[in-house]
Structure formats: structure tokens, C-alpha cells
Design an enzyme around this catalytic site. Structure first.
Site, PDB file in Angstrom:
ATOM      1  N   ILE A  87       0.811  -1.218   0.000  1.00 41.60           N
ATOM      2  CA  ILE A  87       0.000   0.000   0.000  1.00 41.60           C
ATOM      3  C   ILE A  87       0.845   1.269   0.000  1.00 41.60           C
ATOM      4  O   ILE A  87       0.306   2.357  -0.097  1.00 41.60           O
ATOM      5  CB  ILE A  87      -0.961   0.024   1.210  1.00 41.60           C
ATOM      6  CG1 ILE A  87      -0.184  -0.074   2.529  1.00 41.60           C
ATOM      7  CG2 ILE A  87      -1.991  -1.076   1.106  1.00 41.60           C
ATOM      8  CD1 ILE A  87      -1.057   0.068   3.759  1.00 41.60           C
ATOM      9  N   GLY A  88       2.164   1.144   0.122  1.00 41.00           N
ATOM     10  CA  GLY A  88       2.995   2.338   0.124  1.00 41.00           C
ATOM     11  C   GLY A  88       4.446   1.983  -0.096  1.00 41.00           C
ATOM     12  O   GLY A  88       4.877   0.840   0.124  1.00 41.00           O
ATOM     13  N   GLU A  89       5.221   2.989  -0.554  1.00 41.53           N
ATOM     14  CA  GLU A  89       6.632   2.748  -0.816  1.00 41.53           C
ATOM     15  C   GLU A  89       7.393   4.060  -0.784  1.00 41.53           C
ATOM     16  O   GLU A  89       6.902   5.089  -1.264  1.00 41.53           O
ATOM     17  CB  GLU A  89       6.801   2.090  -2.190  1.00 41.53           C
ATOM     18  CG  GLU A  89       8.255   1.833  -2.566  1.00 41.53           C
ATOM     19  CD  GLU A  89       8.380   1.122  -3.907  1.00 41.53           C
ATOM     20  OE1 GLU A  89       9.518   0.833  -4.300  1.00 41.53           O
ATOM     21  OE2 GLU A  89       7.353   0.871  -4.552  1.00 41.53           O
ATOM     22  N   GLY A  90       8.571   4.045  -0.194  1.00 43.77           N
ATOM     23  CA  GLY A  90       9.461   5.184  -0.207  1.00 43.77           C
ATOM     24  C   GLY A  90      10.797   4.772  -0.793  1.00 43.77           C
ATOM     25  O   GLY A  90      10.951   3.690  -1.362  1.00 43.77           O
ATOM     26  N   GLY A  91      11.777   5.650  -0.637  1.00 46.24           N
ATOM     27  CA  GLY A  91      13.085   5.329  -1.182  1.00 46.24           C
ATOM     28  C   GLY A  91      13.759   4.179  -0.468  1.00 46.24           C
ATOM     29  O   GLY A  91      14.590   3.479  -1.048  1.00 46.24           O
ATOM     30  N   GLY A  93      11.953   2.000   2.185  1.00 44.93           N
ATOM     31  CA  GLY A  93      11.089   0.997   2.790  1.00 44.93           C
ATOM     32  C   GLY A  93       9.800   0.822   2.031  1.00 44.93           C
ATOM     33  O   GLY A  93       9.443   1.617   1.167  1.00 44.93           O
ATOM     34  N   VAL A  95       5.540  -0.451   2.608  1.00 43.54           N
ATOM     35  CA  VAL A  95       4.479  -0.677   3.591  1.00 43.54           C
ATOM     36  C   VAL A  95       3.457  -1.633   2.981  1.00 43.54           C
ATOM     37  O   VAL A  95       3.009  -1.438   1.848  1.00 43.54           O
ATOM     38  CB  VAL A  95       3.792   0.643   3.985  1.00 43.54           C
ATOM     39  CG1 VAL A  95       2.725   0.373   5.040  1.00 43.54           C
ATOM     40  CG2 VAL A  95       4.812   1.642   4.511  1.00 43.54           C
ATOM     41  N   ASP A 204       8.901  16.572   9.299  1.00 48.58           N
ATOM     42  CA  ASP A 204       8.410  16.401   7.926  1.00 48.58           C
ATOM     43  C   ASP A 204       6.885  16.425   7.894  1.00 48.58           C
ATOM     44  O   ASP A 204       6.244  15.591   7.262  1.00 48.58           O
ATOM     45  CB  ASP A 204       8.937  15.099   7.322  1.00 48.58           C
ATOM     46  CG  ASP A 204       8.813  15.076   5.793  1.00 48.58           C
ATOM     47  OD1 ASP A 204       8.732  16.171   5.194  1.00 48.58           O
ATOM     48  OD2 ASP A 204       8.784  13.986   5.207  1.00 48.58           O
TER      49      ASP A 204
END
Length: 743
Positions: A87-91, A93, A95, A204
Site C-alpha cells: 500500500i505504500g513505498e518510499g526510497g 522501505g 508498507v 516532515d
């Protein structure tokens, strides 16, 4: 700055840009002509998220394609958690939505580091986020349930699944009014305050990190993503590394000036206050103070300079510009906060949170929330406008070389002239004005008691049994004799009596008192006195009622000039006087030009004071009568019906404005041949007139008799007999009773 440091900073900023064209434009601008630097950063980005190459000839693809590259994926299990979907993604990690299998079954969010990204610094940030969330227990902060490591050794933690949307998107989709937006924002402030009390700075805060979910029908904001949080007391984890000197942390559009400065100045909780100010600005206007695309496009150094030095527009100014381009503004107003523009107090609150100097910001998130609460409760707020000295100081800091000499001379002149002379003169004048006003108020009160109110008391031994009207007339005749030595008090009393006589339709007496009041004010009151503007404004109404349109316009426009100088051109009192002048001018214009002018006047006064204001209703009635005269009865009826509805809501069904609207509504319906509808309006008017202004009954009787005659001449109808019987109750006995043909 060293090349590796510049490379890292540009890489972090580029990660925040999702659009490939925008990212490419930013990279080319940030790297300038350094092709080698551009190539290295492009390779890092492709390794991070699989973005296509920005440099011609470079292959696309990545060893870590977009998505989860690890052995675990949807359908597999990590500990007691079954992964359902990403359901989510960053540089660094990813989720997953997961299902906890024991000891209770529930949906959770599981965040895990990507393989290959498990450097000491990344793991430190990951565990800092986990520890930051674990420290806090607040209904508006996502809760941590569990933590561990996968079979391949990648750290993960499990937290509350927040099924929501960013706060700004939620407000737009739900079309929330000002009050609802501020209440949501106050809850966010409460969450940030809790984090600060636990010793955690978020660093942030932005809409995508504040999701709104529904608990039943109540929206609840949740603060998430403490990935770059900082501890103010105990370390969040023993793996946390110190933020390196001159490292840029956060999202540029929401970043505080001290974060962008890259100096040795430590970042404290007031950095989050600035980010909250940006969020509040966006909730009010639809966008942050500085356009994110513009920040990314101007280059690293210019972006930092903008954040540190450029002052944002006031929210009210931004919203005004947006409304000129798009009338469907991003902010709707509730009835409780009815102003069609952002209040000055709300401007000051936002600008205080966005102060470049953190010592001038709110000290705590609770302080910001408390000021918003005072604003919604119509109480004085603590935010104050920046002083001239403060503005000059900021100008000096930005222009040291140019301003140094000028400031030295200005300081001497200000010290000699303003402090020693100006302040003394202002103090002396203020004392004189205060004494004069106090004396005027005392003399006015004495006159009203002795000449009017005392005559009505049971203890008065003169004028026994006198009526209020008789006492009023006696007092009116004694104004000049009793107040001959107090000119401003006499002007105040004559203004009050003139205004009352206007309401009694005694126009000549009203004009006499108002002219005398104006003469006294021009001779004895300070220049551009607001009391003079009030007298001119009421005089305009008198002359308007007398049909002296040009003289009325002159009175209104003189009132506008004084109010604009004293209160400002956009103050409601100024706008109301200007609109009345426009109404008088429309009386002498050709119909087409008058229609345009009245339409503009109605829009302006409705924006300034609301469509229900008595002046807005008067302009609406004037516009309706104009359109009726031009043969557009349909439009006229719409305007009359709206005026009647608002007059009843604001002043009651027996008010003069309500009766006037009914009279015009009946005339328009007669013009259309809608006899029954016209009769209903006339009967309603007759009932109100009989109760409130019986002297107008002959006028209403004529209208009823005329309608009976015309209706019968048209052939009558099934409703005619019933109307005739009801109308006869208001006609004198012996009146000819019209009969339908065949009766």
C-alpha cells in the site's frame, strides 16, 4: 560544499519528485553543466525506484525494480502477520497491508526495509521512526503494535492501519467549511504537541503525512511517518546516527527556514510549528506559500534562499487572487464564520506561525491551537502584526551593504524626531480626544435623561400622562437651547433624532436635524471624523427617499471618502456606502446600464457583508423593479421572492422590507396575470400593514380593489370567490363587491 555532499542532497530532493518530467527538469537545473554528477545521481535514482534514465543512451531498469524486491510478498507471512497487499513505498522501505493472525485478528500496516537499503544510517532512521511512534499514545497519532525482523534479517515494525486520505484532499472532497477545517487542524496541533512533550520532533509535517479517516461519521486526523523524527531528550535508538552537518532533512515546500539554512543552528520544536503554519496556509488557500514545482525548478541554492528570506503572501491576498481567477474558491464559509474573505486575525495567526525568525513564532503547537480557538470564539488573538522596526530589521539583514549607511542616519533621525517629539504630540492629542469624547458622551446622556426619559417616569411632576411620541417631539424642540454650548454633543443628539425621524417617514424634520449635525461636525470635529461619515450616510437615505437621487449620491460618496480614509476601501462600512451611491447613480442611467451597475453592486455588497444585509436586500429590490419595468417579470419575481425570504429571516414577517417585497411581488404577478398568486401576496401584505403601519391601509385597500376589478374583468375563476371574501375583510363596509359573470 564537497561533490559527495552535493550529490547526496540533490538525490534526496529528487526522491520527493514523483513526476518524471519534473524530476528531469530539477536534475538538469540542480546539476548545471556537470554531466558526471548528473549521471551518478541518475544511477542512484534508478537503483532506488526503477525510474527510466534521464541521460540519453543510458539503459533503463534497476536492480531493484519498483515494488517489493524481497522474498516475502503478498500472500506470504512474516511472523504472525500475513501480507495482503503493498500500500505504500518510499526510497528505503515498503508498507504492506497485513492481517494479524494471533492473538487477535485485525488489519494492520507492516513497514519493512528494502533489501540492499539496510545501511547503518537507513536502519537508524527506520528504528528511530519505530521508537518515536512507540513513545506516543495519542488518538491522532498512528499507534505501533509490534516490531521484529524478517527471516532474511530485514527490520520491520507493525502499526495501526490508517485507512484515510491526506488532510487537504479530504477537506476538498468533503467541501469542508472554514470552521470544520480549523477544528481538524487543531486536532493535528494536539498530536504534534503530544509528540513534542514526548521529546520527538517530526521534521516532515505535510498533508501526505496527516491522513484523515472516519470513525463513524466523525473525521479523525492521524499523524504518520516519523521517518526523520528527531529526539530532543533521550536518543530514540542506539543505532541512530547524528544528522550530519549541512544535511537537508524534510520536504522543501513545508521546511522551516532553519532546516533550509544548513547552519550549525539546532532544529527544535518550533520547526514543526512552521510546518504546521504551511499546512494551515494550504487548508485556507488550496496551496502552500511557495509552489513546490517552482522550488524544485530554481535550483538548490535559490530554493534555500526562498525558504529563508522570501515572505509569503497573506492568505487573504492569495485567496482573493484565486477567487478572481476562479469564483469556486477552495474555501467555503460556514454561517458561524460568515465573512467571504479570510479575517485579518486569521492572517496574523498564519503569518506568526510562518515567521522566519523562530523566536517570533508560536512557542508551542498548543499556543497555535489556542489562538485558533480564540478566533473561532470571536475572542482577541495573541498574534500581532509585525512592527515597522521589525520589518526594517529584516530588510537590513537581506540588504546589509546597501542599507548600512541609511540605517545609521535613520536611527539618529528616528531617535531625535519620533521619540522626543512625535510620541509626545500623539500622547497629548490622545488625551484631548479622550476628554472631548467623554464630555460629549456625558452631555448627550444628560440631555436624553432630562429632556426625554425623565418625562416618562412616574416620578415626573410635569407633563403627566405624556406619551413617548409627545416626549420625543418636546425634546426635539429643545436640542438647540439645551446644547448650545456643546456643539459635538448637539451634533450627536441631532444625528440620533434625525435617524429616528427617517424611520418615522418625517423626512423634512430628519433633513433639518442631519444638516445641523453635519454643520456642527464640520466646524468642530476632527477632519475625516467617522461621525461625519455616519451623518452623511443617513442623509443619503433621506434624500433617496425624497427622490433626490443626485444629492443622495453625493452624500453617499462623501461618506465613502471618509470611511475609506479611516477604515480602508474594503471595510464593510465603506463598501455599503459605495453600493448605496451606485444605487443612486443607477436611477439616472439608461435601463441597460443601470442593470449592469446594480448587478455589480449586488455582487460587491453580498461579498462584503452577506446577501441578507439590508443594503443588499434594497439593491436586490431595486434591480427587480428595474427588470419588471423592462418587461422581465420572471427575473423580477425571483429577486422579490429572495428579498422577501431574507427580510423575514433577518427582521420578521412584519418588517417594512418584508411588506415592501410583498407589494412588488404582487405587482409582478399581476403583470403575468397570476391573479391568485398576486392576491395571496396582497392579503399577506394587508395583514402585516394592519398590525404595524395602519396609516398605509388606504394604499393596500386600493391595491386590493384594483386586483378584484381586474381579476373579475378577466373572467374570474374557481379561486376568485374565496379571495373576494378574504379581501372584503380589509375593505371598508359599503364597498362595491365585485361579482363574477353568472353569479
Amino acid at each position: 560544499m564537497s561533490d559527495p555532499e552535493q550529490e547526496r542532497l540533490v538525490f534526496i530532493q529528487a526522491l520527493e519528485i514523483e513526476s518524471p518530467p519534473d524530476r528531469e527538469a530539477f536534475l538538469r537545473h540542480a546539476c548545471g553543466g556537470d554531466a558526471a554528477l548528473l549521471g551518478r545521481i541518475d544511477a542512484l535514482l534508478r537503483a532506488s525506484d526503477g525510474a527510466p534514465a534521464f541521460l540519453p543512451g543510458q539503459p533503463g531498469g534497476s536492480p531493484f525494480p519498483r515494488g517489493w524486491p524481497g522474498p516475502e510478498g503478498p500472500g506470504t507471512q512474516i511472523g504472525r502477520y500475513k501480507l495482503l497487499e503493498q500500500i505504500g513505498e518510499g526510497g528505503f522501505g515498503v508498507v504492506f497491508m497485513a492481517e494479524q493472525l494471533e492473538p487477535v485478528r485485525r488489519r494492520v500496516a507492516l513497514k519493512v526495509i528494502k533489501p540492499g537499503m539496510d545501511s547503518r544510517q537507513v536502519i537508524g532512521r527506520f528504528e528511530a521512526e519505530r521508537q518515536a511512534l512507540a513513545l506516543m499514545e495519542h488518538p491522532n497519532i498512528a499507534q505501533v503494535f509490534d516490531a521484529g525482523a524478517t527471516e532474511s534479517g530485514l527490520p520491520y515494525f507493525v502499526m495501526e492501519l490508517v485507512n484515510g486520505v491526506p488532510i487537504t484532499k479530504f477537506c476538498e472532497e468533503q467541501q469542508l467549511d472554514l470552521e470544520a477545517r480549523l477544528r481538524l487542524f487543531i486536532e493535528v496541533c494536539s498530536a504534534v504537541q503530544h509528540a513534542h512533550q514526548k521529546g520527538v520532533i517530526h521534521r516532515d509535517l505535510k498533508p501526505s503525512n496527516i491522513l484523515v479517516t472516519l470513525h463513524g461519521e466523525r473525521p479523525v486526523p492521524k499523524v504518520i511517518d516519523f521517518g526523520i523524527a528527531k529526539a530532543t531528550r533521550e536518543p530514540l535508538t542506539d543505532k541512530t546516527v547524528f544528522t550530519q552537518f549541512q544535511h537537508l532533512m524534510g520536504t522543501p515546500a513545508y521546511m522551516s527556514p532553519e532546516q533550509a539554512a544548513l547552519s550549525g543552528q539546532d532544529v527544535d520544536t518550533r520547526s514543526d510549528i512552521y510546518s504546521l503554519g504551511v499546512l494551515l496556509y494550504e487548508l485556507l488557500t488550496g496551496g502552500p506559500p511557495f509552489d513546490p514545482k517552482e522550488l524544485h525548478s530554481v535550483g538548490f541554492d535559490e530554493m534555500r534562499r526562498t525558504i529563508r528570506e522570501r515572505e509569503p503572501e497573506k492568505p487573504s491576498t492569495r485567496l482573493f487572487k484565486l477567487r478572481r481567477k476562479n469564483p469556486e474558491s477552495p474555501l467555503r464559509t460556514s454561517r458561524k464564520v460568515r465573512q467571504p474573505k479570510i479575517d485579518r486575525e486569521l492572517d496574523l495567526i498564519v503569518l506568526k506561525a510562518l515567521e522566519k525568525d523562530r523566536d517570533r513564532r508560536y512557542a508551542t503547537a498548543n499556543g497555535l491551537a489556542a489562538d485558533l480557538g480564540r478566533f473561532m470564539n470571536h475572542e482577541p488573538v495573541t498574534a500581532v502584526a509585525p512592527t515597522l522596526a521589525y520589518q526594517l530589521a529584516k530588510f537590513y539583514r537581506r540588504n546589509r551593504k546597501v542599507a548600512r549607511t541609511a540605517v545609521a542616519f535613520a536611527a539618529l533621525l528616528l531617535a531625535a524626531a519620533l521619540v522626543s517629539t512625535g510620541l509626545a504630540i500623539r500622547t497629548h492629542r490622545a488625551e484631548i480626544v479622550a476628554k472631548s469624547q467623554a464630555a460629549t458622551a456625558y452631555n448627550v446622556n444628560e440631555f436624553l435623561w432630562k429632556e426625554l426619559l425623565k418625562r416618562l417616569t412616574p416620578h415626573s411632576h410635569t407633563n403627566a400622562g405624556i406619551t413617548l411620541r409627545e416626549a420625543f417631539d418636546l425634546a426635539a424642540g429643545n436640542i438647540g437651547r439645551r446644547l448650545a454650548q456643546q456643539p459635538l454633543a448637539e451634533a450627536a443628539v441631532r444625528f440620533t433624532f434625525g435617524k429616528t425621524q427617517l424611520g418615522l417617514d418625517e423626512l423634512d424634520a430628519a433633513e433639518t436635524n442631519l444638516l445641523r449635525a453635519l454643520a456642527l461636525q464640520r466646524a468642530h470635529a476632527p477632519r475625516l471624523d467617522e461621525r461625519m461619515a455616519d451623518s452623511l450616510f443617513v442623509m443619503g437615505f433621506v434624500r433617496e427617499r425624497q427622490g433626490r437621487w443626485e444629492e443622495a449620491r453625493v452624500s453617499f460618496e462623501e461618506a465613502v471618502s471618509i470611511r475609506a480614509s479611516r477604515l480602508g476601501p474594503d471595510h464593510p462600512d465603506t463598501v455599503v456606502a459605495a453600493v448605496r451611491a451606485m444605487g443612486c447613480r443607477a436611477r439616472v442611467l439608461p435601463p441597460a446600464d443601470a442593470d449592469v451597475l446594480l448587478t455589480l453592486a449586488l455582487e460587491r455588497v453580498s461579498q462584503a457583508v452577506g446577501p441578507e444585509h439590508y443594503v443588499a436586500r434594497a439593491i436586490r429590490m431595486q434591480l427587480g423593479m428595474l427588470r419588471l419595468e423592462e418587461g422581465n417579470a420572471d427575473d423580477a419575481i425571483v429577486l422579490f421572492e429572495e428579498s422577501h425570504r431574507l427580510a423575514v429571516r433577518e427582521e420578521g414577517e412584519f418588517s417594512s422590507d418584508s411588506i415592501w417585497a410583498l407589494q412588488q411581488l404582487a405587482a409582478a404577478r399581476i403583470r403575468q396575470g397570476r391573479w391568485a398568486d398576486a392576491g395571496a401576496a396582497l392579503l399577506q401584505q394587508a395583514a402585516a400593514v394592519r398590525i404595524t403601519v395602519p396609516r398605509r391601509e388606504p394604499e393596500v385597500r386600493r391595491d386590493l380593489q384594483a386586483l378584484l376589478t381586474r381579476w373579475e374583468a378577466s373572467g374570474g375563476g374557481p379561486e376568485f370567490a374565496g379571495f373576494r371574501e378574504r379581501a372584503m375583510a380589509y375593505l371598508p363596509s359599503g364597498t362595491n363587491r365585485p361579482t363574477r359573470t353568472g353569479e
